[in-house]
Design an enzyme around this catalytic site. Structure first.
Site, PDB file in Angstrom:
ATOM      1  N   SER A 136      63.527  53.052  73.020  1.00  0.00           N
ATOM      2  CA  SER A 136      64.041  53.959  74.048  1.00  0.00           C
ATOM      3  C   SER A 136      65.355  53.449  74.606  1.00  0.00           C
ATOM      4  CB  SER A 136      63.063  54.044  75.218  1.00  0.00           C
ATOM      5  OG  SER A 136      61.796  54.393  74.797  1.00  0.00           O
ATOM      6  N   HIS A 157      64.959  58.143  67.572  1.00  0.00           N
ATOM      7  CA  HIS A 157      64.267  58.195  68.865  1.00  0.00           C
ATOM      8  C   HIS A 157      63.511  59.513  68.991  1.00  0.00           C
ATOM      9  CE1 HIS A 157      64.705  58.064  73.539  1.00  0.00           C
ATOM     10  NE2 HIS A 157      63.526  57.642  73.156  1.00  0.00           N
ATOM     11  N   GLU A 169      66.604  61.950  68.655  1.00  0.00           N
ATOM     12  CA  GLU A 169      67.938  61.420  68.952  1.00  0.00           C
ATOM     13  C   GLU A 169      68.233  60.374  67.862  1.00  0.00           C
ATOM     14  OE1 GLU A 169      68.014  59.423  72.768  1.00  0.00           O
ATOM     15  OE2 GLU A 169      70.013  60.173  73.209  1.00  0.00           O
ATOM     16  N   ASN A 207      67.959  59.096  77.750  1.00  0.00           N
ATOM     17  CA  ASN A 207      67.533  58.312  78.911  1.00  0.00           C
ATOM     18  C   ASN A 207      68.664  58.022  79.884  1.00  0.00           C
ATOM     19  OD1 ASN A 207      64.748  58.092  78.581  1.00  0.00           O
ATOM     20  ND2 ASN A 207      65.058  56.682  76.874  1.00  0.00           N
TER      21      ASN A 207
END
Ligand SMILES: NC(=O)c1ccc[n+]([C@@H]2O[C@H](COP(=O)([O-])OP(=O)(O)OC[C@H]3O[C@@H](n4cnc5c(N)ncnc54)[C@H](O)[C@@H]3O)[C@@H](O)[C@H]2O)c1
Length: 314
Positions: A136, A157, A169, A207
Site C-alpha cells: 500500500s 496495488h 493501481e 492512498n
C-alpha cells in the site's frame, strides 16, 4: 447461468502473454482475494504463506466468496470447482515459485519482511519472472533495489475486496521497464480490472489522496466537532460516499492507515501527513477496526462486521 466474460476471453490472451502460472505470497485479506481473482480467470495459482492456519483460512474465505457468487448466479457451481482446483498451497517460497511467470507479493506490510521476501524470490525465480508487490505504501524502487532484476519489479496495488473492486493501481518503480509495465497493464485487463499507471512516490495516488481525508475525519472527531455517526453521515449523504470515512478506516485497519500516513510523513517531510494523535492512541490500545473487533465502531458480534463488509461490497 451467467459466466464472467473475461473467463471466456482468457485462453487467447494467456498465449499472448505466455503467462499461465502465477504465485501469490501471503494468504491474508488481500492474498486470498488476489489468488481467487487469478484462479477464476483460469491461471494456475500457487498460494504461499508461512502460516498453515492462514492458508486454511484463506482457502475457506475463497470458497465462501465463490459460494456467494454462485448464489447470486454470477458463476456456476462448476466454475467454483474449477477455480478452487486452480489453486495449490505451499509454505515454502522456493517450492511454490518454481516455474511461475509472475509473483504477486501480498504479505504483511513491513519493509524488512518484504525486502527479505524479494531477495528470496530473486534467487528462487527464473530470470524472466516478473516480481510484483501489492504494497500500500512501501517504495517499489527500494524493493526492486534488493533484486538483480529491478526492471522486472512493479507495484500491482489491488483494492479490498479484490474480487469485487475494479481498480488496480500499477506502480512503476524508477527502473521498471516499459515492456513489464505494458504486460502487467494488459494482464490486469484480462482479469476484468481497470489498471491505472502511476509513478513511485509515497502513497502512490490512491492512498496519497485517501489517507489525508481519513486522517482529517479522525482529527475532526478528536477536536470534538462532531461524533462518529455524524461525521460518517455527512460524508455518506452529502458526498455520496458508499461508506463513511471512519467506517472505511475501520475496514482498512487503523494500524494499516497509521503505517501509510507515517510512510508519507517520512517520505515528504511534510506535516500535513502527520497522523492524528487519536489514531496513534487507538492503534497503541489495540483498537484496529474490524479485524480486532473494535475501532470507531464496535464489531464485537461477528454479524456486525459481516454486515459492514457486505454493505461495502454491494
Ligand atoms: N488490507 C487492505 O485493505 C489492503 C489494501 C491494499 C493493499 N494492501 C497491502 O496488501 C498486503 C497484505 O495486506 P493484508 O491486509 O492482506 O495483510 P494480512 O495481515 O491480512 O495478511 C498477511 C499475510 O502474510 C503472511 N506472511 C507474513 N510473512 C510472510 C512471509 N515471510 N511469507 C509468506 N507469507 C507471509 C501472514 O501469515 C498473513 O497471512 C500489505 O502489503 C498491505 O499493505 C492491503
Amino acid at each position: 447461468m451467467m459466466v464472467l466474460k473475461h473467463c471466456v476471453l482468457l485462453p487467447k490472451l494467456l498465449i499472448a502473454f505466455n503467462m499461465k502460472n502465477i504465485a501469490v505470497i501471503g494468504a491474508g485479506t488481500m492474498g486470498n482475494g488476489i489468488a481467487h481473482t487469478f484462479a477464476q480467470s483460469g491461471f494456475k495459482v500457487s498460494l504461499i504463506d508461512i502460516s498453515e492456519a492462514s492458508l486454511k483460512r484463506g482457502m475457506e474465505t475463497i470458497s465462501k466468496n465463490l459460494d456467494r457468487m454462485v448464489a447470486k448466479e454470477k458463476i456456476s457451481e462448476s466454475d467454483k470447482t474449477e477455480t478452487l482446483s486452480n489453486i495449490s498451497t505451499y509454505t515454502s517460497i522456493p517450492e511454490g515459485v518454481k516455474n511461475v511467470e509472475l509473483v504477486v507479493e501480498a504479505a504483511t506490510e513491513n519493509i524488512d519482511l518484504k525486502l527479505n521476501i524479494f531477495k528470496q524470490l530473486d534467487e528462487a525465480c527464473v530470470e524472466d519472472t516478473i516480481l510484483a508487490t501489492n504494497t500500500s505504501s512501501i517504495s517499489i524502487t527500494q524493493i526492486a533495489a534488493v533484486t538483480s532484476r529491478p526492471e522486472k519489479v512493479i507495484g500491482m496495488h489491488f483494492m479490498n475486496p479484490v474480487p469485487i473492486m475494479k481498480l488496480v493501481e500499477i506502480i512503476r518503480g524508477y527502473n521498471t521497464s516499459d515492456k513489464v509495465t505494458k504486460t502487467i497493464m494488459s494482464l490486469s485487463e484480462t482479469l476484468g480490472k481497470a489498471p491505472v499507471e502511476v509513478n513511485d512516490y509515497p502513497g502512490f495516488v490512491a492512498n496519497r489522496i485517501l489517507m489525508p481525508m481519513l486522517n482529517e475525519s479522525i482529527e475532526t472527531l478528536y477536536n470534538g466537532v462532531a461524533g462518529v455517526n455524524e461525521i460518517d453521515t455527512v460524508m455518506k449523504l452529502g458526498m455520496a460516499h458508499p461508506m463513511g470515512p471512519l467506517q472505511l478506516a475501520d475496514f482498512i485497519g487503523l494500524d494499516v492507515c497509521l503505517s501509510i500516513l507515517n510512510v508519507m510523513y517520512d517520505g515528504f517531510k511534510n506535516p500535513k501527513y502527520a497522523p492524528c494523535p487519536l489514531l496513534v492512541n487507538m492503534v497503541r490500545a489495540g483498537k484496529l477496526g474490524i479485524k480486532s473487533g473494535e475501532g470507531f465502531y464496535d464489531y464485537s458480534e461477528s454479524r456486525k462486521a459481516e454486515k459492514v463488509a457486505s454493505q461495502f461490497s454491494k
